[in-house]
Design an enzyme around this catalytic site. Structure first.
Site, mmCIF file in Angstrom:
data_model
loop_
_atom_site.group_PDB
_atom_site.id
_atom_site.type_symbol
_atom_site.label_atom_id
_atom_site.label_comp_id
_atom_site.label_asym_id
_atom_site.label_seq_id
_atom_site.Cartn_x
_atom_site.Cartn_y
_atom_site.Cartn_z
ATOM 1 N N CYS A 148 51.683 24.350 32.963
ATOM 2 C CA CYS A 148 51.747 24.312 34.434
ATOM 3 C C CYS A 148 52.070 22.934 35.002
ATOM 4 C CB CYS A 148 50.449 24.812 35.021
ATOM 5 S SG CYS A 148 49.984 26.387 34.339
ATOM 6 N N HIS B 205 49.413 22.812 41.986
ATOM 7 C CA HIS B 205 49.761 23.952 41.128
ATOM 8 C C HIS B 205 48.949 25.150 41.615
ATOM 9 C CE1 HIS B 205 50.407 26.660 37.956
ATOM 10 N NE2 HIS B 205 49.190 26.541 37.454
ATOM 11 N N ASN C 117 50.323 32.744 39.778
ATOM 12 C CA ASN C 117 50.525 31.526 38.995
ATOM 13 C C ASN C 117 51.815 31.675 38.175
ATOM 14 O OD1 ASN C 117 50.454 29.509 37.056
ATOM 15 N ND2 ASN C 117 48.299 29.807 36.537
HETATM 16 N N1 ACO Z 1 39.162 42.855 37.999
HETATM 17 C C1 ACO Z 1 37.856 43.162 38.049
HETATM 18 N N2 ACO Z 1 36.914 42.534 37.321
HETATM 19 C C2 ACO Z 1 37.336 41.539 36.510
HETATM 20 C C3 ACO Z 1 38.698 41.182 36.402
HETATM 21 C C4 ACO Z 1 39.622 41.890 37.185
HETATM 22 N N3 ACO Z 1 40.935 41.619 37.166
HETATM 23 N N4 ACO Z 1 38.803 40.175 35.522
HETATM 24 C C5 ACO Z 1 37.571 39.914 35.090
HETATM 25 N N5 ACO Z 1 36.680 40.739 35.680
HETATM 26 C C6 ACO Z 1 35.241 40.799 35.517
HETATM 27 C C7 ACO Z 1 34.779 40.196 34.216
HETATM 28 O O1 ACO Z 1 34.860 41.152 33.176
HETATM 29 C C8 ACO Z 1 33.352 39.833 34.532
HETATM 30 O O2 ACO Z 1 32.568 40.985 34.462
HETATM 31 P P1 ACO Z 1 31.085 40.925 33.848
HETATM 32 O O3 ACO Z 1 30.328 39.998 34.756
HETATM 33 O O4 ACO Z 1 30.653 42.338 33.899
HETATM 34 O O5 ACO Z 1 31.256 40.364 32.462
HETATM 35 C C9 ACO Z 1 33.415 39.423 36.001
HETATM 36 O O6 ACO Z 1 34.631 40.000 36.516
HETATM 37 C C10 ACO Z 1 33.428 37.948 36.234
HETATM 38 O O7 ACO Z 1 34.371 37.371 35.362
HETATM 39 P P2 ACO Z 1 34.645 35.842 35.345
HETATM 40 O O8 ACO Z 1 35.663 35.524 34.303
HETATM 41 O O9 ACO Z 1 33.356 35.072 35.315
HETATM 42 O O10 ACO Z 1 35.286 35.676 36.794
HETATM 43 P P3 ACO Z 1 35.661 34.338 37.525
HETATM 44 O O11 ACO Z 1 35.034 34.297 38.837
HETATM 45 O O12 ACO Z 1 35.531 33.146 36.623
HETATM 46 O O13 ACO Z 1 37.210 34.554 37.791
HETATM 47 C C11 ACO Z 1 39.310 33.853 36.915
HETATM 48 C C12 ACO Z 1 38.097 34.725 36.706
HETATM 49 C C13 ACO Z 1 39.994 34.289 38.179
HETATM 50 C C14 ACO Z 1 40.225 34.050 35.735
HETATM 51 C C15 ACO Z 1 38.851 32.398 37.037
HETATM 52 O O14 ACO Z 1 37.984 32.074 35.990
HETATM 53 C C16 ACO Z 1 40.001 31.413 37.023
HETATM 54 O O15 ACO Z 1 40.842 31.412 37.895
HETATM 55 N N6 ACO Z 1 40.022 30.523 36.022
HETATM 56 C C17 ACO Z 1 41.077 29.547 35.907
HETATM 57 C C18 ACO Z 1 42.263 30.219 35.382
HETATM 58 C C19 ACO Z 1 43.479 29.369 35.464
HETATM 59 O O16 ACO Z 1 43.601 28.526 36.303
HETATM 60 N N7 ACO Z 1 44.363 29.661 34.542
HETATM 61 C C20 ACO Z 1 45.624 29.107 34.444
HETATM 62 C C21 ACO Z 1 45.717 27.599 34.437
HETATM 63 S S1 ACO Z 1 46.894 26.947 33.399
HETATM 64 C C22 ACO Z 1 48.258 27.865 33.520
HETATM 65 O O17 ACO Z 1 48.514 28.246 34.586
HETATM 66 C C23 ACO Z 1 49.152 28.220 32.376
#
Ligand code: ACO
Length: 317
Positions: free
Chosen positions: A105, A244, A274
């Site tokens: 990214c 980003h 993203n």
């Molecule tokens: N829909 C519904 N529920 C979901 C989904 C979905 N799409 N995805 C995950 N969940 C659930 C999980 O299973 C979990 O359930 P549980 O509590 O029963 O286990 C719950 O939601 C919470 O999951 P978390 O992973 O803790 O959710 P979080 O609030 O952390 O959000 C996310 C997840 C959006 C992925 C976040 O962690 C994030 O944005 N992280 C950074 C990701 C990022 O920036 N990546 C790319 C950067 S580098 C690049 O771009 C190549």
């Protein structure tokens, strides 16, 4: 600047029909409402070329004017030739140096920083820097924790010498010890493609989202400050941040940590998700198009990505 977004729109409602998710979850957790998906026959280089054509048109230049081509991508058409070489040929550019960089990214910012060195040293007059991704091909469409995040697209910039202002600060970095947080395990020399790697779905992006989230906020804030501090710039000296577009919650937390008003954060994540290296490029292009950036404004580009990598640049427009 120029950008290209594929025509097909994949909405959160569409994703509700594909995996166990809801529009509400995606919007509140990420800020994303829809993303673009390239056609099957549309490659990363095709999108890159279209963005480059538009950038050249806006710069009132032709491909012959370009002395250097850099493509930032983690979804090249193929391992080699590089996507930049394919772009050079499709664009009808001269036989100028052309190469890809793999910085995830942060790729567009690294590309701009590299081009800046070549132009600053007087080696080349005009550089074409492109961020282009077809992430839909490396997304596991059955994994709800990643498939809601990514999209396809391309953005391009033509860089040339300016008499005053321009790129006034650059801060790049990487921490290879945290590579495991976001990777694409198979297909390389470590794990060549096999029936097993396909069965095990190892040709898709693997991500530790929660851990990445924590690092992202600190990394982006530190990267931004690492670019502004050497110039003694305060929050009020920055007119617009082009971050980003990873997750709206990350970006708001970064703004808070940097003491910068949320209204100074440019956002288009809800439309595109993203797009990795394409995200900052498309965001900068759209901010210019929308009149959010005026001559003399100080712009902070700020990104983090797989690697981990980060990069921030201050531009006096
Ligand atoms: N829909 C519904 N529920 C979901 C989904 C979905 N799409 N995805 C995950 N969940 C659930 C999980 O299973 C979990 O359930 P549980 O509590 O029963 O286990 C719950 O939601 C919470 O999951 P978390 O992973 O803790 O959710 P979080 O609030 O952390 O959000 C996310 C997840 C959006 C992925 C976040 O962690 C994030 O944005 N992280 C950074 C990701 C990022 O920036 N990546 C790319 C950067 S580098 C690049 O771009 C190549």
């Amino acid at each position: 600047m120029g950008s290209y977004l594929p025509e097909k729109v994949l909405t959160n409602a569409d994703l509700e029909r594909m995996v166990d998710t809801t529009d509400e979850w995606i919007v509140t957790r990420t800020g994303i409402r829809q993303r673009r998906i390239a056609r099957q026959d549309e490659t990363t280089s095709d999108m890159a070329v279209e963005a480059a054509r538009r950038a050249l048109e806006n710069a009132r230049m032709t491909p012959e004017d370009i002395d250097l081509i850099i493509v930032a991508t983690i979804t090249p058409d193929m391992f080699f030739p590089s996507t930049a070489c394919l772009v050079q040929h499709k664009l009808g550019a001269r036989h100028v140096p052309a190469f890809d960089i793999s910085v995830a990214c942060s790729g567009f910012i690294y590309g701009i920083a590299i081009a800046n060195q070549f132009i600053g040293s007087g080696t080349y007059r005009h550089a074409l820097v492109i961020g282009a991704e077809k992430l839909s091909t490396v997304t596991d469409w059955s994994d709800r924790s990643t498939c809601v995040l990514f999209g396809d697209g391309a953005g391009a910039a033509v860089l040339g010498e300016v008499k005053e202002g321009g790129i006034i600060s650059v801060n790049l970095g990487a921490d290879g010890s945290k590579g495991d947080l976001l990777n694409l395990p198979a297909g390389g020399s470590k794990m060549p493609a096999s029936k097993k790697t396909i069965d095990d779905k190892l040709h898709y992006i693997k991500m530790n989202g929660a851990e990445l989230f924590k690092h992202a906020v600190k990394i982006m804030a530190d990267a931004g400050l690492g670019a502004t501090n050497p110039l003694n710039l305060k929050a009020e000296d920055i007119d617009l941040i082009i971050p980003h577009q990873a997750n709206i919650r990350i970006l708001m937390a970064v703004a808070k940590r940097m003491g910068i008003g949320e209204d100074k954060i440019y956002l288009n994540i809800e439309k595109y998700g993203n797009m990795s290296a394409a995200s900052s490029a498309v965001a900068l292009c759209e901010a210019v198009k929308e009149g959010r950036i005026r001559k003399g404004n100080r712009i902070l580009l700020d990104a983090f990505g797989g690697g981990l990598t980060w990069g921030a640049i201050v531009i006096e427009w």
